[in-house]
Write a protein that holds these residues in place. Structure first.
Motif, PDB file in Angstrom:
ATOM      1  N   TYR A 200       0.824  -1.153   0.106  1.00 16.93           N
ATOM      2  CA  TYR A 200      -0.005   0.108  -0.049  1.00 16.93           C
ATOM      3  C   TYR A 200       0.827   1.330   0.019  1.00 16.93           C
ATOM      4  N   ARG A 201       1.964   1.383   0.737  1.00 17.02           N
ATOM      5  CA  ARG A 201       2.957   2.546   0.772  1.00 17.02           C
ATOM      6  C   ARG A 201       3.292   2.709  -0.642  1.00 17.02           C
ATOM      7  N   ILE A 202       3.941   1.679  -1.083  1.00 19.89           N
ATOM      8  CA  ILE A 202       4.813   1.896  -2.453  1.00 19.89           C
ATOM      9  C   ILE A 202       3.921   1.925  -3.716  1.00 19.89           C
ATOM     10  N   LEU A 203       2.503   1.905  -3.386  1.00 12.14           N
ATOM     11  CA  LEU A 203       1.475   1.857  -4.733  1.00 12.14           C
ATOM     12  C   LEU A 203       1.065   3.390  -4.965  1.00 12.14           C
ATOM     13  N   ARG A 204       1.010   3.965  -6.012  1.00  5.90           N
ATOM     14  CA  ARG A 204       0.566   5.289  -6.266  1.00  5.90           C
ATOM     15  C   ARG A 204      -0.886   5.249  -5.805  1.00  5.90           C
ATOM     16  N   ARG A 205      -1.397   6.425  -5.893  1.00  3.47           N
ATOM     17  CA  ARG A 205      -3.014   6.690  -5.545  1.00  3.47           C
ATOM     18  C   ARG A 205      -3.623   6.163  -6.758  1.00  3.47           C
ATOM     19  N   GLU A 206      -4.665   5.285  -6.604  1.00  4.73           N
ATOM     20  CA  GLU A 206      -5.608   4.637  -7.599  1.00  4.73           C
ATOM     21  C   GLU A 206      -4.865   3.498  -8.603  1.00  4.73           C
ATOM     22  N   GLY A 207      -3.432   3.096  -7.857  1.00  2.81           N
ATOM     23  CA  GLY A 207      -2.775   1.994  -8.256  1.00  2.81           C
ATOM     24  C   GLY A 207      -3.622   0.948  -7.937  1.00  2.81           C
ATOM     25  N   ARG A 208      -3.207  -0.404  -8.421  1.00  6.40           N
ATOM     26  CA  ARG A 208      -3.912  -1.632  -8.203  1.00  6.40           C
ATOM     27  C   ARG A 208      -3.104  -2.671  -7.826  1.00  6.40           C
ATOM     28  N   VAL A 209      -3.547  -3.601  -6.562  1.00  8.13           N
ATOM     29  CA  VAL A 209      -2.688  -4.741  -6.321  1.00  8.13           C
ATOM     30  C   VAL A 209      -3.691  -5.979  -6.754  1.00  8.13           C
ATOM     31  N   TRP A 210      -2.932  -6.876  -7.449  1.00 11.75           N
ATOM     32  CA  TRP A 210      -3.543  -8.098  -8.173  1.00 11.75           C
ATOM     33  C   TRP A 210      -2.914  -9.338  -7.307  1.00 11.75           C
ATOM     34  N   ILE A 211      -4.111 -10.066  -6.812  1.00  7.08           N
ATOM     35  CA  ILE A 211      -3.484 -11.289  -5.970  1.00  7.08           C
ATOM     36  C   ILE A 211      -4.245 -12.573  -6.361  1.00  7.08           C
ATOM     37  N   SER A 212      -3.461 -13.452  -6.820  1.00  6.67           N
ATOM     38  CA  SER A 212      -3.867 -14.916  -7.046  1.00  6.67           C
ATOM     39  C   SER A 212      -3.505 -15.873  -6.221  1.00  6.67           C
ATOM     40  N   LEU A 213      -4.033 -16.697  -5.697  1.00  5.34           N
ATOM     41  CA  LEU A 213      -3.881 -17.434  -4.589  1.00  5.34           C
ATOM     42  C   LEU A 213      -4.863 -18.859  -4.421  1.00  5.34           C
ATOM     43  N   PRO A 214      -4.517 -19.989  -3.999  1.00  2.65           N
ATOM     44  CA  PRO A 214      -5.544 -20.897  -3.782  1.00  2.65           C
ATOM     45  C   PRO A 214      -6.629 -20.540  -2.865  1.00  2.65           C
ATOM     46  N   ASN A 215      -7.883 -21.148  -3.426  1.00  6.72           N
ATOM     47  CA  ASN A 215      -9.042 -20.630  -2.658  1.00  6.72           C
ATOM     48  C   ASN A 215      -9.362 -22.125  -1.609  1.00  6.72           C
ATOM     49  N   HIS A 216      -9.480 -21.853  -0.508  1.00  4.08           N
ATOM     50  CA  HIS A 216      -9.913 -22.985   0.513  1.00  4.08           C
ATOM     51  C   HIS A 216     -11.230 -23.085   0.995  1.00  4.08           C
ATOM     52  N   ASP A 217     -12.005 -22.165   0.215  1.00  6.41           N
ATOM     53  CA  ASP A 217     -13.452 -22.577   0.234  1.00  6.41           C
ATOM     54  C   ASP A 217     -14.045 -22.902  -1.152  1.00  6.41           C
ATOM     55  N   GLY A 218     -13.502 -23.697  -1.874  1.00  7.68           N
ATOM     56  CA  GLY A 218     -13.800 -23.850  -3.025  1.00  7.68           C
ATOM     57  C   GLY A 218     -14.239 -25.525  -3.140  1.00  7.68           C
ATOM     58  N   ILE A 219     -14.737 -25.832  -4.031  1.00  4.46           N
ATOM     59  CA  ILE A 219     -15.121 -27.160  -4.073  1.00  4.46           C
ATOM     60  C   ILE A 219     -14.262 -28.051  -3.939  1.00  4.46           C
ATOM     61  N   HIS A 220     -12.966 -27.958  -4.386  1.00  2.00           N
ATOM     62  CA  HIS A 220     -11.947 -28.926  -4.303  1.00  2.00           C
ATOM     63  C   HIS A 220     -11.479 -29.214  -2.562  1.00  2.00           C
ATOM     64  N   SER A 221     -11.324 -28.013  -2.160  1.00  6.33           N
ATOM     65  CA  SER A 221     -10.971 -28.031  -0.719  1.00  6.33           C
ATOM     66  C   SER A 221     -12.273 -28.712   0.095  1.00  6.33           C
TER      67      SER A 221
END
Length: 327
Positions: A200-221
């Motif tokens: 958050y500190r190093i991101l400019r205003r209106e900048g975006r963070v994009w996160i992809s990770l495993p879903n532990h509430d999905g049908i697999h889990s």
């Protein structure tokens, strides 16, 4: 190993879900996956120290340190040719009208919008920089953070600015980046809360963070429990659900712009391999970190296509993707 409190809410009460092991590499040790009794965050407790974890990231075998890797690390030429035919000739032409057929980078770039020459992109846990290359090829200035020295060297050879170490050690300027991405990396980090606060500190205003990770509430889990391949102990120190990752983002100052889940071809097969190993004590051990596509994966894909589509429609896919904006 050290006992920790929940990184999301600070609570020290939890219940034990599973005792796990490193299924990717034949390294001894057991790890306890717990669930916070207050906010629901999943995490290893006790947690390995930084030095203890290094042997679980073998430079020569760990998939993120292999340049130009194919999905699921295919090495057999005959199966690779079939995989590419299915992906490029059969599925790709339909991806514009059926978004669930897009690969992860296509989805990411579609949601983040046009990439331009003045854009600065940071990939935290960038490996050898393959993900950054998509941005560089579209004109952006590309930066990465990675703890593996050999992977850093490969990334620099591709023209990326790579810092070898952890994000909070890099000392980037305030509001320096337009996009910060965590592609299957945030769950590996010792304090996602601290990491996203630094992002958050190093991101400019209106900048975006994009996160992809495993879903532990999905049908697999939900269906496979301890055999869900993306538990990946001890490399995955944390496990997230849509609610806990949303809580983390808002707690660190981000406004959630988009959240969805999707499924990967072959994903169910990895989990079934674990189940078969444990129930039939198969002599030929399957390690996800060294996974190779098998013929039955390809043969089974038509059977799993409709279930994968339904999981995506109802937001129960195994991969969780969230985009946050700094306001």
């Amino acid at each position: 190993m050290k006992i920790i409190s929940c990184d999301l809410c600070g609570n020290s009460d939890y219940r034990i879900l599973y005792t796990t092991k490193d299924r990717s590499f034949p390294i001894n040790g057991s790890f306890q996956l717990v669930k916070c009794s207050k906010c629901g965050l999943l995490y290893l407790n006790p947690q390995p120290e930084f030095e203890e974890l290094q042997c679980h990231y073998p430079t020569e075998d760990y998939y993120a340190y292999q340049s130009g890797r194919e999905p699921t690390n295919i090495v057999n030429n005959e199966k690779l040719a079939l995989w590419r035919t299915i992906r490029n000739d059969i599925l790709k032409p339909w991806s514009k009208i059926l978004p669930f057929l897009q690969n992860e980078m296509e989805r990411e770039l579609a949601y983040l919008g046009p990439i331009h020459a003045r854009m600065r992109v940071l990939d935290v846990g960038c490996g050898v920089g393959d993900g950054l290359s998509f941005y560089r090829d579209r004109g952006a200035s590309t930066y990465g953070v990675e703890i593996n020295p050999k992977a850093c060297e490969e990334g620099r050879n591709k023209g990326h600015h790579i810092f070898c170490g952890q994000l909070f050690e890099a000392g980037f300027e305030n509001e320096f980046f337009d996009v910060i991405r965590f592609h299957q990396s945030l769950e590996h980090m010792f304090s996602p809360n601290r990491i996203l606060s630094e992002a958050y500190r190093i991101l400019r205003r209106e900048g975006r963070v994009w996160i992809s990770l495993p879903n532990h509430d999905g049908i697999h889990s939900r269906l496979l429990g301890r055999w869900f391949y993306a538990i990946e102990s001890p490399r995955h120190l944390f496990g997230f659900t849509p609610s806990t990752v949303a809580h983390l983002l808002t707690q660190t100052g981000f406004q959630i712009e988009h959240l969805h889940t999707h499924s990967l071809p072959g994903g169910i097969c990895y989990s079934l391999e674990y189940w078969l190993n444990d129930h039939f004590k198969r002599k030929k051990v399957f390690f996800y970190g060294q996974v190779r596509v098998k013929w039955w994966y390809i043969a089974a894909e038509p059977l799993f296509f409709l279930p994968r589509l339904m999981a995506d429609i109802f937001n129960l896919g195994e991969i969780l993707v969230v985009c946050g904006r700094k306001c």
